[in-house]
Design an enzyme around this catalytic site. Structure first.
Site, PDB file in Angstrom:
ATOM      1  N   GLY A  55       0.689  -1.269  -0.048  1.00  0.00           N
ATOM      2  CA  GLY A  55       0.016  -0.039   0.046  1.00  0.00           C
ATOM      3  C   GLY A  55       0.894   1.260   0.023  1.00  0.00           C
ATOM      4  CG  ASP A 111      26.753   3.452  -9.487  1.00  0.00           C
ATOM      5  OD1 ASP A 111      26.200   2.719  -8.961  1.00  0.00           O
ATOM      6  OD2 ASP A 111      26.197   3.895 -10.640  1.00  0.00           O
ATOM      7  CG  HIS A 134      18.434  -2.737 -20.987  1.00  0.00           C
ATOM      8  ND1 HIS A 134      18.266  -1.350 -20.620  1.00  0.00           N
ATOM      9  CD2 HIS A 134      19.136  -3.174 -19.890  1.00  0.00           C
ATOM     10  CE1 HIS A 134      18.854  -1.128 -19.591  1.00  0.00           C
ATOM     11  NE2 HIS A 134      19.253  -2.213 -18.878  1.00  0.00           N
ATOM     12  CB  SER A 165      23.600  -2.052 -17.038  1.00  0.00           C
ATOM     13  OG  SER A 165      23.626  -1.479 -15.715  1.00  0.00           O
ATOM     14  CG  HIS A 181      24.109   1.909 -12.536  1.00  0.00           C
ATOM     15  ND1 HIS A 181      24.229   2.809 -11.610  1.00  0.00           N
ATOM     16  CD2 HIS A 181      22.827   1.193 -12.743  1.00  0.00           C
ATOM     17  CE1 HIS A 181      22.913   3.223 -11.555  1.00  0.00           C
ATOM     18  NE2 HIS A 181      21.939   2.525 -12.117  1.00  0.00           N
ATOM     19  CG  HIS A 209      23.425   4.272  -6.360  1.00  0.00           C
ATOM     20  ND1 HIS A 209      22.969   3.232  -7.298  1.00  0.00           N
ATOM     21  CD2 HIS A 209      22.716   5.037  -6.735  1.00  0.00           C
ATOM     22  CE1 HIS A 209      21.894   3.287  -8.022  1.00  0.00           C
ATOM     23  NE2 HIS A 209      21.612   4.799  -7.706  1.00  0.00           N
TER      24      HIS A 209
END
Lengths: 580, 580
Positions: free
Chosen positions: A77, A223, A392, A394, A396, A418
């Site tokens: 929720g 990162d 696709h 990435s 990173h 991260h």
């Protein structure tokens, strides 16, 4: 990851936390020594999302990023999870600036919530990042003080001298930021990768990082997202020919789904559409909005007349149209999910249509995404996704690229950011491999305080950082107790028992009312409960019990035991005793 | 996949359903012509799990497999999902046998539930499969009629002449079954792969399949799980050296988690433990039970003295012990999850311990598994999993191996089984590539009826197949209505409003009682609801409304509107009106 339920253990006395240890202090941090720099995260370390890092020097604060985290199954929720602002709530006037590295939601999504607390906070970022922030703030009816910067800029915010570097990521115009104080130089990568042939020619400024490394970087925040992944990411531009091949073979409609902020991915789709004589309709509110901004800023090249609206597209021959849509993560209300269920108002998938999911598969979304894929396949579509084609890459840096970063920067101290724990630790191991002493690699998590004193970073304490939930219009009123109730209700429903008793004698004045929701489809399932409760009420009455709370407890106990014995289930038992 | 909510569309008139079409009949199947074979699945086609396929010939039935499906997020509180027995419920006496291809839960888990309906049903399977079924039936206090078979056996069950073939999979003693009737030969692979150097030397009997192909296979039912994956699975025996390398480097405790039925994987762990002078403790009820059975049947070779119990293991030096544990899918109550949370009664993870997840990552379990990995890493463990080392291979044939199967069997008709839509369609495409005419490749889903008449398979109708949920002790009383309530309650909790009214006048005799659960942590969140409800009750009273149902509706409407306006949330509103 619900680390707030996972209280840390006390530090081993006298020991310096090392990358091998998972034991963190619980003590509040000591006063920050003069000339020292303090760093702590209000989100984003130990999780992927809601990035927000606080830098403190001489009683002044600089904040890098302010993003949201999307909820998991254990947070039902909840719409969004914010960084926990409490550790800086009494110090908002001490913040010199909020620096945003790029425009992804996990870096800018919580900006409006911080601005509500301090509307005049200077918000610093690149042109595209600030354009996305401005659009978001308009929706929240906020008018932020935006301060545009670009790579190469050097700007001081109070005590913090900042220098910005170009960074390549899955969104245009991303920046890294170096923060100079008398305590030393900290460099924060933001989200980063090292595509050596980026589509827009804007390389991650490794040369600049090297110059900064020559000067000396005291603390490098890096990162960690792909630190576990070996090697290198192939170039974004290699996606183009794959898309070209897919679309060349298509003789009906083509629908390409991707992230609404991935301008370079969309650019390649547009280029392929042009090459194959297809016009393009953008589907999804955020796709239309972001690509409009990107085109206005010259970041997306849209040939005149290429874009058409959905109504126009529906009237075109099937092999002359291409749709670029949101919904690549299986979001149930998205256009793509509606198509997969055969419920989209305009686009009905036909056998032979082609759908491309040119996007990552974010962990946790697998079932939702595969439900969409299966729905589309069932309707006869040819579905191309990263599992069966290279559509696709990435955003990173994986391990190979991170090594380039460490070797360019040659930092004295490293703090992986991260990422979840597995990412942080893998990133720490890479830093050590490049020669950073293991004791100078500090693995923190949200709230863990890292002080850099005399050029040495060390963990000194902890501030309390929990999860702050947004549910509907309200922030923070849904907490762990409400979520725990929702989990119980979601698993087993509830059985409500209402009894009206004479307040003087405790005698029931009418038969108990029993109702269950989320318990059973069988209308007779609770038939035995009435007599069970009546027996219990005679019993409490005979004992002279008139206290409604005690009567309710007795009812709860007897019904709970019955349902456990009869069904081996654990619905919530909700007794209400009303005295008249 | 909740295909029951996804009603099929009517067939295009006169057209034969082809692999490109997603439109299926809704009509009940016609009477089966004399000499024809009918096939339909009560589970397992269009989903991965609860495999159960019915073969019908001359009013007699043969069933292959009877497994369970594990619930997804949209089925909260459900323990297991069973095949839907309703289409055969009135025909249980017509079943000649239940043939089990192997002992995985998605193939045998629902056997006790079918045996409750027909206790004397002959249950046919290999030795290991039946030993697992026997253990399961003992837990259910059932005494099944077990009929052991082995590869090479030819046995008739009523009208069905069965022949069994050795099959290689991720559990020992798996079988394929050929079913001969006057209508032709059907071959069902069960779960299958083609490891050409299997650890136990028991190859998938491709030579046998070829012989059967020479004779002529009319209908080939083929495992689709990995049909989207190109190429071949490396041999299970290549896992051994990887495990050896990991364990050779470990100087503290080692914990290996894998599936409790993967005897060959465990064998390799035991062999490596022996090589490095470590003794082994099995952790987890099903691991202990299954490896006991495997050792008894000679399928697992355990050197005397190798196994120790957990208490003994805790007393051993850290570098002389290895634990083999369940919990590789992140099950929250498993030993491994407890270790990751620091809550295991005996095994406390220390920095430097090694944990190996020698297992697949079943889609949907990613978050749970990564939470376990992160917890272990946070405690300092070195965690090895299929994402960073080759410690798992799949048990299902990918595309390259499926081509070998099609070319050996050379079937007239093909029916992909064991998979979601994306798998079924990929498998169908492979069949077509090997020369099976596209019109003879029948993509069905649960309930779709395939009739083989005069050597040609075609879809003729549909029987109703829904999801049958097990929750606690009860089967089937939790249905879509209860689940939909649970989803609402889990997302937003509820607000209960109880009012006591004078049955003659409709006047409230006491203030309304308001309580919310799963709605807000704020104790004042519902303070305004009392006066709101009181106002509404004055209104209904003034209108002379005494019907409790109408009063309840008014209360629900006014509270629902208030909560939507104030919070933009949708809790369940539960009014109870009690007349006195």
């Amino acid at each position: 990851m619900r680390h707030t339920n996972n209280p840390s253990q006390p530090p081993r006395s006298g020991s310096q936390p090392s990358p091998r240890s998972g034991r963190w202090p619980t003590n509040p941090p000591p006063a920050l020594p003069d000339g020292a720099l303090r760093v702590f995260a209000l989100g984003g370390i130990g999780e992927v999302g809601r990035n927000m890092t606080v830098f403190e020097y001489a009683d002044r604060l600089l904040i890098v990023d302010c993003g949201v985290l999307f909820p998991e199954d254990q947070q039902p929720g909840v719409d969004l999870i914010l960084p926990d602002f409490r550790p800086i709530e009494s110090r908002l006037h001490e913040i010199d600036a909020l620096v945003l590295t790029h425009g992804h939601e996990d870096h800018i999504g919580a900006v409006p919530f911080l601005l509500r607390l301090r509307p005049d906070l200077p918000v610093v970022g690149s042109r595209f990042t600030l354009a996305l922030v401005a659009a978001k703030c308009r929706e929240h009816r906020l008018d932020p003080k935006l301060r545009e910067v670009k790579e190469g800029d050097k700007v001081s915010y109070g005590e913090f001298d900042c220098e910005f570097f170009a960074v390549n990521h899955s969104i245009p115009d991303a920046l890294a930021v170096a923060i100079r104080t008398p305590a030393g130089v900290a460099l924060h990568t933001g989200d980063i990768k090292l595509d050596q042939l980026p589509l827009d020619g804007r390389l991650t400024d490794l040369a600049g990082f090297s110059r900064l490394g020559d000067e000396g970087v005291d603390l490098f925040l890096v990162d960690s997202t792909n630190a576990e992944v070996p090697g290198f990411v192939i170039s974004e531009r290699e996606i183009g020919p794959v898309l070209d091949g897919v679309i060349a073979r298509a003789d009906q409609r083509v629908i390409v789904a991707c992230f609404a902020s991935h301008v370079h991915r969309v650019q390649q789709v547009l280029d392929v559409a042009v090459a194959h004589g297809r016009r393009v309709a953008l589907v999804g509110r955020s796709m239309v909005r972001n690509m409009g901004i990107a085109a206005d800023l010259g970041l997306l090249n849209v040939p005149p007349g290429l874009l058409i609206n959905l109504d126009e597209a529906m009237g075109m021959p099937e092999d002359e149209v291409l749709f670029v849509s949101t919904g690549s993560q299986g979001e149930p209300l998205s256009a793509l999910s509606r198509m997969a269920r055969g419920e989209h108002r305009q686009i009905a998938i036909r056998p032979g249509d082609t759908v491309v999911l040119a996007s990552s598969l974010i962990p946790g979304n697998e079932n939702a995404v595969f439900n969409v894929v299966n729905g589309l396949v069932r309707l006869g579509a040819h579905v191309v996704h990263q599992g069966n084609a290279k559509v696709h890459v990435s955003g990173h840096a994986p391990a190979g690229e991170l090594l380039f970063l460490y070797n360019a920067v040659r930092p004295s101290n490293v703090m992986p950011v991260h990422g979840e724990w597995r990412h942080l630790r893998a990133n720490a191991a890479l830093a050590v491999k490049t020669g950073v002493p293991a004791d100078n690699v500090v693995i923190a998590e949200d709230g863990v305080v890292v002080d850099m004193v005399d050029g040495r970073a060390a963990i000194t304490g902890r501030v309390e950082v929990g999860h702050v939930y947004v549910d509907g219009l309200s922030v923070g009123d849904v907490g762990e107790s409400t979520l725990s109730d929702r989990l119980v209700l979601g698993e087993g429903g509830f059985i409500a028992i209402t009894v009206v008793v004479d307040s003087a004698t405790g005698r029931a004045v009418s038969p108990p009312t029993i109702s269950g929701r989320g318990f059973s489809d069988d209308p007779k399932a609770l038939d035995n409960v009435v007599s069970l409760v009546e027996m219990e009420l005679s019993h409490t009455e005979s004992e002279g019990i008139t206290d409604t709370h005690r009567i309710a407890q007795s009812v709860r106990r007897v019904v709970g035991r019955w349902v456990a014995d009869t069904y081996r289930r654990r619905p919530m038992i909700v007794p209400t005793v009303i005295p008249v």
